[in-house]
Design a protein around this motif. Sequence first.
Motif, PDB file in Angstrom:
ATOM      1  N   ASP A 361      36.978  54.467-101.001  1.00  0.00           N
ATOM      2  CA  ASP A 361      36.698  55.327-102.142  1.00  0.00           C
ATOM      3  C   ASP A 361      36.987  56.792-101.827  1.00  0.00           C
ATOM      4  O   ASP A 361      37.638  57.494-102.622  1.00  0.00           O
ATOM      5  CB  ASP A 361      35.233  55.158-102.561  1.00  0.00           C
ATOM      6  N   PHE A 362      36.548  57.273-100.684  1.00  0.00           N
ATOM      7  CA  PHE A 362      36.744  58.687-100.361  1.00  0.00           C
ATOM      8  C   PHE A 362      38.190  58.991 -99.995  1.00  0.00           C
ATOM      9  O   PHE A 362      38.653  60.115-100.190  1.00  0.00           O
ATOM     10  CB  PHE A 362      35.790  59.115 -99.238  1.00  0.00           C
ATOM     11  N   ALA A 363      38.912  58.006 -99.474  1.00  0.00           N
ATOM     12  CA  ALA A 363      40.342  58.209 -99.235  1.00  0.00           C
ATOM     13  C   ALA A 363      41.071  58.385-100.568  1.00  0.00           C
ATOM     14  O   ALA A 363      41.972  59.224-100.694  1.00  0.00           O
ATOM     15  CB  ALA A 363      40.921  57.031 -98.453  1.00  0.00           C
ATOM     16  N   GLN A 364      40.690  57.598-101.577  1.00  0.00           N
ATOM     17  CA  GLN A 364      41.305  57.727-102.899  1.00  0.00           C
ATOM     18  C   GLN A 364      40.967  59.072-103.534  1.00  0.00           C
ATOM     19  O   GLN A 364      41.814  59.688-104.197  1.00  0.00           O
ATOM     20  CB  GLN A 364      40.831  56.583-103.798  1.00  0.00           C
ATOM     21  N   LYS A 365      39.733  59.533-103.322  1.00  0.00           N
ATOM     22  CA  LYS A 365      39.303  60.808-103.901  1.00  0.00           C
ATOM     23  C   LYS A 365      39.718  62.008-103.048  1.00  0.00           C
ATOM     24  O   LYS A 365      39.559  63.149-103.469  1.00  0.00           O
ATOM     25  CB  LYS A 365      37.780  60.796-104.079  1.00  0.00           C
ATOM     26  N   GLN A 366      40.181  61.735-101.845  1.00  0.00           N
ATOM     27  CA  GLN A 366      40.664  62.764-100.920  1.00  0.00           C
ATOM     28  C   GLN A 366      39.575  63.789-100.588  1.00  0.00           C
ATOM     29  O   GLN A 366      39.802  65.004-100.645  1.00  0.00           O
ATOM     30  CB  GLN A 366      41.914  63.453-101.481  1.00  0.00           C
TER      31      GLN A 366
END
Length: 394
Positions: A361-366
């Motif tokens: 999730d945080f990789a997608q949200k950067q």
Amino acid sequence: MPSLTQAEVARLRADTPGVSQVMHFNNAGASLMPRPVIAAMQDYLAFEAITGGYEAVAARSQDIDDFYHVCARLINATPRNIAFTASATDAFGRALSSVPLQPGDVIVTTDNDYISNQLAFLSFQRRFGVRLLRAEELPEGGVDPDSVRSLIREHRPQLVSVSHVPTNSGLIQDVEAVGRICREHEVLYLVDACQSVGQMPVDVQAIGCDFLSATFRKFLRGPRGAGFLYVSDHVLDVGLEPLLIDMRGARWSGRDAYTPSERAHRFEEWEQNYALMMGSRAACCYALDVGLAAIQMRTWTLADILRDGLKQLHGVEVLDRGREQCAIVTAYFRGRTQDQLTAQLSGINVGFSLAQYAVIDFAQKQVPWALRVAPHYYNTEEEVRILLDRLKEV
């Protein structure tokens, strides 16, 4: 949907000793306990101290049995279906260990499942050769039920597992839609309701799950070190049982034979913390008395105020996604650090989610981390304003 009046909020705050000491917005971590929960644990410990451990259990057997009744009421189950556990993760692991997985078998989950669940799946994949597949997400966020259906048809998984509300955002996943698909294809279905039970109505019959795991310390306002597991009649009737079953869960019926309990007790251990069970019972009663629909209305309204306020702040990105969002608010402050926010919010309890807790999730949200703010019904609009003013100063 009913809402709490200001007079009711004031009464609930008066019932919560912690609100006189701190502004507490870390309810997705652990809520402030109300007086009846505290008193129930203290009363049991005091009684046990002068009676004896085994003797206290015998004397309070009716109260202990009542725990299963009120917990079942909370999620529209029966006492037969409830097991008391040490945490939501403990409950989840007991359920997972009962699934008869073989090398090559498939588990289907989501990008947003809780970190401990993901680690358990990856451990099964590494140790036993189980394959882990993740369903695709909807454009607005949350698991795509059609993707779950496609994966079931193609791979015939042994288990589908979905976190109702992930720990790292206010997303609500459509567990009922996934449940209908699992029933249609006769696939075991495990739901992590750690963050949803206590902040909204949760109905295991409507969800159609085989297992549901939850904790007491979060929105239920119960003690730490206590959770529960819902086990469906289907699971009990077909004879699934945890990998490590003990004398609470089974009867040693012969030299080389044992007979599991007909109830969800088969997922419990004989040694339990009965003081925590009594606190958990009181927490269930308290939530039922306040009303889950009213709790949802109050907490979600405060969360909406927070989100709207955060969106007005320069350099702040609100991270919550999904068609519907709950009482967990997450945001990233670009150019600022967690230490800066913590210093600015002295006297106000909040939480942080890190990238290692939500890798996908945080990789997608950067983003490398997120501020996590989770209001409860005992918080006030004034506290929300103070929190937003403090964050504005950052």
